[in-house]
Design a protein around this motif. Structure first.
Motif, mmCIF file in Angstrom:
data_model
loop_
_atom_site.group_PDB
_atom_site.id
_atom_site.type_symbol
_atom_site.label_atom_id
_atom_site.label_comp_id
_atom_site.label_asym_id
_atom_site.label_seq_id
_atom_site.Cartn_x
_atom_site.Cartn_y
_atom_site.Cartn_z
ATOM 1 N N ILE A 159 8.997 14.721 1.657
ATOM 2 C CA ILE A 159 8.388 13.535 1.283
ATOM 3 C C ILE A 159 9.413 12.390 1.323
ATOM 4 O O ILE A 159 10.475 12.649 1.153
ATOM 5 C CB ILE A 159 8.071 13.814 -0.335
ATOM 6 C CG1 ILE A 159 7.012 14.820 -0.522
ATOM 7 C CG2 ILE A 159 7.536 12.574 -0.767
ATOM 8 C CD1 ILE A 159 5.694 14.433 0.069
ATOM 9 N N ASN A 160 8.831 11.122 1.814
ATOM 10 C CA ASN A 160 9.655 10.158 1.877
ATOM 11 C C ASN A 160 9.280 9.086 0.973
ATOM 12 O O ASN A 160 8.044 8.657 0.831
ATOM 13 C CB ASN A 160 9.638 9.441 3.230
ATOM 14 C CG ASN A 160 10.640 8.217 3.479
ATOM 15 O OD1 ASN A 160 9.975 7.148 3.575
ATOM 16 N ND2 ASN A 160 11.692 8.325 3.730
ATOM 17 N N GLN A 161 10.107 8.225 0.164
ATOM 18 C CA GLN A 161 9.801 7.458 -0.752
ATOM 19 C C GLN A 161 8.805 6.161 -0.088
ATOM 20 O O GLN A 161 7.959 5.815 -0.682
ATOM 21 C CB GLN A 161 10.839 6.982 -1.685
ATOM 22 C CG GLN A 161 11.486 7.779 -2.585
ATOM 23 C CD GLN A 161 12.439 7.024 -3.634
ATOM 24 O OE1 GLN A 161 12.109 6.330 -3.924
ATOM 25 N NE2 GLN A 161 13.731 7.774 -4.037
ATOM 26 N N LEU A 162 9.458 5.654 0.973
ATOM 27 C CA LEU A 162 8.801 4.600 1.564
ATOM 28 C C LEU A 162 7.297 4.960 1.820
ATOM 29 O O LEU A 162 6.402 4.345 1.896
ATOM 30 C CB LEU A 162 9.551 4.193 2.798
ATOM 31 C CG LEU A 162 9.300 2.834 3.079
ATOM 32 C CD1 LEU A 162 9.690 1.615 1.968
ATOM 33 C CD2 LEU A 162 10.296 2.335 4.394
ATOM 34 N N ALA A 163 7.250 6.242 2.417
ATOM 35 C CA ALA A 163 5.771 6.730 2.647
ATOM 36 C C ALA A 163 4.898 6.991 1.533
ATOM 37 O O ALA A 163 3.725 6.563 1.649
ATOM 38 C CB ALA A 163 5.970 8.107 3.382
ATOM 39 N N GLU A 205 -3.955 0.919 6.816
ATOM 40 C CA GLU A 205 -2.749 1.775 6.903
ATOM 41 C C GLU A 205 -2.198 1.215 8.575
ATOM 42 O O GLU A 205 -1.123 1.484 8.919
ATOM 43 C CB GLU A 205 -2.561 3.179 6.853
ATOM 44 C CG GLU A 205 -3.688 3.924 7.618
ATOM 45 C CD GLU A 205 -3.852 5.245 7.048
ATOM 46 O OE1 GLU A 205 -3.172 6.362 7.807
ATOM 47 O OE2 GLU A 205 -4.355 5.631 5.928
ATOM 48 N N LYS A 206 -3.203 1.058 9.473
ATOM 49 C CA LYS A 206 -2.927 0.674 10.733
ATOM 50 C C LYS A 206 -2.261 -0.551 11.029
ATOM 51 O O LYS A 206 -1.481 -0.699 11.904
ATOM 52 C CB LYS A 206 -3.980 0.900 11.763
ATOM 53 C CG LYS A 206 -4.768 2.244 11.779
ATOM 54 C CD LYS A 206 -5.966 2.081 12.698
ATOM 55 C CE LYS A 206 -6.542 3.799 12.772
ATOM 56 N NZ LYS A 206 -7.383 3.647 13.587
ATOM 57 N N ARG A 207 -2.406 -1.630 10.048
ATOM 58 C CA ARG A 207 -1.839 -2.771 10.040
ATOM 59 C C ARG A 207 -0.794 -2.945 8.835
ATOM 60 O O ARG A 207 -0.645 -3.741 8.281
ATOM 61 C CB ARG A 207 -3.077 -3.912 9.867
ATOM 62 C CG ARG A 207 -3.897 -3.659 10.913
ATOM 63 C CD ARG A 207 -4.912 -4.696 10.633
ATOM 64 N NE ARG A 207 -4.481 -6.181 10.872
ATOM 65 C CZ ARG A 207 -5.127 -7.168 10.501
ATOM 66 N NH1 ARG A 207 -6.287 -7.264 10.194
ATOM 67 N NH2 ARG A 207 -4.434 -8.317 10.871
ATOM 68 N N LEU A 208 -0.169 -1.781 8.603
ATOM 69 C CA LEU A 208 1.075 -2.042 7.601
ATOM 70 C C LEU A 208 2.262 -1.546 8.097
ATOM 71 O O LEU A 208 2.474 -0.505 8.863
ATOM 72 C CB LEU A 208 0.621 -0.708 6.400
ATOM 73 C CG LEU A 208 1.509 -0.414 5.483
ATOM 74 C CD1 LEU A 208 1.456 -1.743 4.569
ATOM 75 C CD2 LEU A 208 1.193 0.805 4.565
ATOM 76 N N GLY A 244 8.853 4.030 10.967
ATOM 77 C CA GLY A 244 7.789 4.490 11.628
ATOM 78 C C GLY A 244 7.332 5.742 10.782
ATOM 79 O O GLY A 244 8.041 6.744 10.835
ATOM 80 N N VAL A 245 6.372 5.948 9.927
ATOM 81 C CA VAL A 245 5.775 7.159 9.313
ATOM 82 C C VAL A 245 4.394 7.436 9.664
ATOM 83 O O VAL A 245 3.382 6.462 9.473
ATOM 84 C CB VAL A 245 6.076 6.971 7.772
ATOM 85 C CG1 VAL A 245 5.462 7.992 6.929
ATOM 86 C CG2 VAL A 245 7.459 6.667 7.407
ATOM 87 N N ALA A 246 4.054 8.598 9.967
ATOM 88 C CA ALA A 246 2.674 9.000 10.049
ATOM 89 C C ALA A 246 1.940 9.493 8.350
ATOM 90 O O ALA A 246 2.297 10.369 7.949
ATOM 91 C CB ALA A 246 2.669 10.322 10.895
ATOM 92 N N LEU A 247 1.244 8.156 8.205
ATOM 93 C CA LEU A 247 1.149 8.558 6.602
ATOM 94 C C LEU A 247 0.035 9.646 6.453
ATOM 95 O O LEU A 247 -0.205 10.334 5.428
ATOM 96 C CB LEU A 247 0.004 7.303 6.261
ATOM 97 C CG LEU A 247 1.077 6.000 6.181
ATOM 98 C CD1 LEU A 247 0.154 4.686 5.637
ATOM 99 C CD2 LEU A 247 2.246 6.446 5.372
#
Length: 968
Positions: free
Chosen positions: A868-872, A895-898, A918-921
């Motif tokens: 888990i990443n906090q920013l994600a 989320e594509k424009r985030l 870059g994070v794959a949400l």
């Protein structure tokens, strides 16, 4: 009368004082009146007390008339000098100046020469000057000879030293003459010399016996010479070696243990052959003679056989790895001696650290040992209180110093001890932990005005006002400050209706400290004004050497002695501790005034003479009935060199019989005892903590930080959120990197919230104002003013550039934006709540999440492999949240424009950068659901992480007892 009847020796291995008692009875008969008229002179007060005990022990009736027993030691009080003064009819009318008075006068003279020195350094320098003056006085040296030591055209430094030494060569004698006084050491020396001359001209009508002294000082040697020539005089020497061949005897060097006795016999003008032995000596005497032979004689070691096994059987050698182990094993040896009825034992060592460690180790056996060195008066309860108050007054904004006073066992401040301790605890938890924002006691009093303990703090503020005013002044009268300090401490010790003036000085320790302070206080009037901040150091220097020696409560058969105090005393078991170079013998002292060749040229004894005296102590002690020699191979992590005498012992014995040395090194069992004592109890092996609390106790609202912790170390979540255990802030915490990050976040939040759309006209000035406003509560910290504020200011240009680039795209900026995400997981629901550092709403409808990082942000690899990443998590909360103020956004976030950013804020603009992440949400959400689904299971265990590497800060690591189960 033949001179041979005037000088005898008690050989090594004999109980000196017991043999002396027998000798006195033999010489003066059993007539108690005759015996009581004898004057016996011994080297020190301890030997005087021991001789009285020896008389009483040997008295069959349990009581007897004792001879007059006096000490030859250079005491400074009138009572100890009375026996000298009473025998002098023409004593000089001038009175000896007291030691405190002399010390203050020397401080005045030094300050006149060096006006910029602080009082503590003046006091230390006065000690050094007094030591040099006393040494020269005892050896009857004239200060006029100093000028001739070095030619005028050489050694500029020596000429400067000579100029400074005029304090004792010119100014000190003139000052004494003007006040009709004499130096105390000079007064004592002249008294002994005049007494020697008086007895030489008019022998006393009673017998005089001088026993145990080696006459190392000329005045003492002159008196001993006179006593040996008296019709009823007797000189009793300790451990004279009469078996040593004549040639080696004539060639003795200063480092030999017999050199001092040879020198005394030369002064007394008695041949060694004319000295009688009162009894046969120890069978170790030939062996000791070989061990301590001068270097030229060691070539004959092979010709000198070892003594019989009986002589060596009672000697053991113990080598420990560390000083702590040595102390523990010495304590065991002393405790073992107690188990044998009537057996006495003593640790003899010049190492005060080792002695203190042994005394502490003996407490585990319930033994309080008689330590001859005593406890420094400033380490007694009343002395510690004086020191704590002086330290607090020097650091008035130190919460830890104030708390130390309130926790002192003598402090009640007019209330009860219980009430004072409760007030200290509440004050600590509520006002003294974490970053303290008060800068004065008045500010603290105002802050806690509504608390139940406020009256106590108010009294403290009022009562300390006068003393704090003195301490805050640039200069103050030391005598007045000293009196105010004592008065304030007496008020601190007041308990309800009991007067602190009585309670502070109530016990033995307090009475002795009060006597020492009373001795110094009238002399401080003569000191000029000083900075009060130096008061604590000045007290330490003035009372240096003043110790408390308990009069009762110690074990009657055990003691710790210095080598000098152990002279003439006899014990069943003797432990020579700390047998390393630098202790046995002590390291050569470095004189601040002159080099070793200059000392010898001036006439002062060489350092080798001290080595010889120390060797004589070892010579005597090695002949004891049972001897244990101990040393540590390391001390403070540094390798130690064994004492030269221990090396000689090993070389001599190992050269004759290696097996005997091995037996001496292994005849004791203290290593095995230490291992057994330190062996921990066998306990059941602990398993890794993995508690499974009931479902209703699990938190239903989680933050991104909690979720990240849950993925790394679930036990930390269990401890903080279920057990509700919170780490305390540090006491008197200083600003750290954590606080720097928090304050920079607040400053940026303040700036962005005031200008969410466009920058102000002068953005740099405005941002600086926000930073200054944020730092205002802690600007009194020097580290904040000197380091943090320049660092804050250095970041302003980079931050303004970053702001301009971000605002070129942004329609509005939201600071500290709260997010709430009700997350449904099957039939269950959890709430994820977080707060964004910053959210940029752009004109094209896209969003940018920005996380400020004053530390090191995670790398791309760490983000990818993290569960888990906090920013994600923030991005997921933003996209899934239904509570966001959507009016400020152009529709629901896509989320594509985030975009996700870290703003790395380093120590310098060159270390700052904007890092896009870059994070794959969808992957992050899948991992999140898997983690929280597992979390909601009834059998979910909050397992403690097996390593702290993945979590840099874990305050619950010690609670999990990681070391007890790691590796399982």
């Amino acid at each position: 009368m033949n001179k041979t009847s005037h000088c005898v020796t008690i050989p090594v291995g004999r109980p000196f004082l017991q043999d002396l008692v027998a000798l006195l009875h033999q010489r003066y008969g059993d007539d108690p009146i005759r015996l009581s008229s004898v004057l016996v002179l011994l080297p020190n007060e301890r030997s005087c007390r021991a001789l009285k005990e020896a008389f009483l022990t040997m008295a069959q009736t349990g009581a007897c008339l004792l001879p007059s027993i006096r000490s030859l030691a250079e005491a400074t009080d009138d009572e100890d000098d009375a026996w000298v003064l009473s025998n002098l009819k023409d004593i000089a009318p001038a009175i000896p100046v007291s030691m405190p008075r002399r010390h203050v006068l020397l401080m005045q003279l030094i300050r006149a020469a060096e006006p910029m020195l602080p009082p503590a350094q003046l006091s230390d320098m006065a000690h050094e000057l007094a030591f040099f003056l006393d040494e020269a006085t005892r050896h009857q040296l004239s200060m006029d000879h100093l000028q001739q030591l070095v030619p005028d055209y050489l050694a500029t430094h020596w000429q400067q030293t000579l100029n400074f030494l005029k304090i004792i060569t010119h100014h000190w004698p003139a000052l004494l003459q003007a006040q009709a006084m004499v130096d105390p050491v000079c007064h004592r020396r002249d008294g002994l010399l005049k007494l020697a001359a008086l007895w030489q001209a008019q022998p006393p009508p009673y017998p005089v016996v001088a026993a145990g002294s080696t006459g190392s000082q000329p005045a003492t040697a002159a008196l001993l010479k006179t006593i040996a020539s008296l019709p009823e005089g007797l000189l009793v020497l300790p451990g004279l070696d009469k078996q040593m061949p004549t040639e080696p005897w004539q060639q003795l060097t200063q480092t030999h243990p017999q050199y001092g006795l040879k020198q005394l016999l030369d002064v007394v003008q008695i041949s060694r052959d004319d000295v009688l032995e009162v009894a046969s000596g120890s069978n170790r005497a030939p062996w000791l003679q070989a061990i301590f032979a001068d270097a030229e004689q060691t070539a004959r070691w092979k010709e000198q056989p070892l003594p019989n096994n009986d002589a060596m059987a009672a000697i053991a050698v113990l080598e420990a790895e560390t000083q702590a182990q040595e102390a523990a094993m010495i304590a065991m040896a002393l405790r073992e001696a107690v188990a044998t009825p009537n057996q006495t034992a003593a640790l003899v060592t010049p190492d005060r650290t080792l002695a203190a460690m042994v005394a502490v180790q003996l407490h585990r056996f319930g033994i309080v040992i008689d330590d001859s060195a005593g406890t420094p008066l400033m380490d007694t309860p009343a002395g510690v209180l004086l020191r704590l108050v002086a330290k607090w007054l020097s650091e008035p904004d130190s919460g830890s110093s104030l708390l130390a006073i309130l926790r002192h066992p003598l402090v009640a401040m007019g209330s009860s001890y219980c009430e004072c301790r409760n007030a200290a605890a509440k004050l600590e938890l509520g006002y003294l932990r974490g970053l303290v924002h008060y800068v004065s006691l008045e500010a603290l009093t105002q802050a806690c005005a509504q608390e139940a303990f406020a009256p106590l703090i108010q009294q403290l503020t009022v009562r300390s006002q006068a003393l704090r005013s003195l301490f805050s002044a640039d200069c103050c009268n030391i005598s007045q400050l000293f009196a105010e300090l004592i008065n304030f401490c007496e008020w601190l010790a007041t308990v309800e209706e009991s007067n602190g003036e009585t309670l502070l000085w109530l016990h033995d320790t307090g009475r002795q400290l009060a006597a020492a302070l009373a001795e110094w206080q009238p002399e401080l009037i003569h000191l000029a004004e000083f900075n009060a901040q130096d008061m604590a150091d000045l007290m330490e220097s003035l009372l240096a050497g003043k110790v408390y020696r308990p009069r009762y409560g110690q074990h009657p058969r055990l003691c710790i002695l210095s080598p000098m105090e152990a002279r003439l005393l006899t014990f069943d078991r003797v432990i020579l501790g700390g047998l390393n170079e630098g202790m046995w013998p002590s390291a050569h002292s470095i004189s601040p005034w002159m080099s070793r060749p200059m000392r010898q040229q001036f006439g002062l004894p060489a350092e080798e003479r001290k080595v010889g005296q120390s060797a004589h102590d070892v010579w005597q002690l090695l002949a004891s009935r049972e001897v244990l020699l101990t040393r540590s191979r390391k001390n403070g992590g540094k390798a130690q060199i064994p004492s030269r005498w221990l090396v000689r012992l090993k070389t001599y014995i190992h050269g004759h019989d290696p097996a005997l040395w091995e037996r001496m090194d292994r005849t004791h069992h203290y290593h095995a005892m230490l291992n057994a004592l330190q062996q921990p109890l066998k306990i059941a092996t602990l398993e890794r903590p993995q508690p499974v609390p009931p479902a209703e106790l699990k938190p239903q609202m989680l933050s991104p930080t909690m979720i990240e912790t849950l993925s790394l170390n679930p036990y930390a979540v269990y401890a903080s959120k279920i057990l509700h255990l919170k780490p305390l802030d540090a006491l008197g915490e200083v600003p750290s990197a954590k606080h720097f990050g928090q304050l920079l976040h607040r400053a940026l939040e303040l700036f962005v919230s005031q200008f969410p759309t466009a920058l102000p006209q002068h953005p740099e000035h405005t941002l600086r104002d926000c930073m200054r406003q944020t730092l205002a509560p802690i600007l009194h910290w020097p580290v904040v003013r000197a380091l943090w504020w320049p660092r804050f200011e250095s970041l302003v240009p980079w931050l303004i550039i970053a702001e301009k680039e971000s605002r070129a795209l942004a329609k509005t900026i939201l600071a500290e934006q709260p997010l709430v995400w009700p997350l449904k997981l099957g039939a269950n629901q959890l709430t994820i709540r977080g707060t964004l550092d910053r959210l940029d709403v752009r004109r094209d409808g896209s969003l940018a999440i920005i996380d400020y990082k004053t530390g090191t942000p995670p790398t791309a690899g760490e983000i990818e492999h993290a569960t888990i990443n906090q920013l994600a998590l923030y991005a997921l909360c933003l996209c899934r949240s239904e509570q966001l103020v959507w009016r400020q956004l152009s529709g629901k976030p896509d989320e594509k424009r985030l975009e996700l950013y870290y703003w790395k804020l380093g120590n310098h603009p060159d270390q700052c950068e904007r890092i896009q992440v870059g994070v794959a949400l969808h992957v992050a959400e899948q991992r999140l659901r898997e983690l929280l689904t597992s979390y909601l299971q009834p059998d979910y265990a909050f397992v403690c992480s097996g390593s702290d590497e993945s979590h840099s800060f874990n305050p619950y690591h010690h609670l999990a007892r990681y070391e007890e189960w790691e590796g399982l």
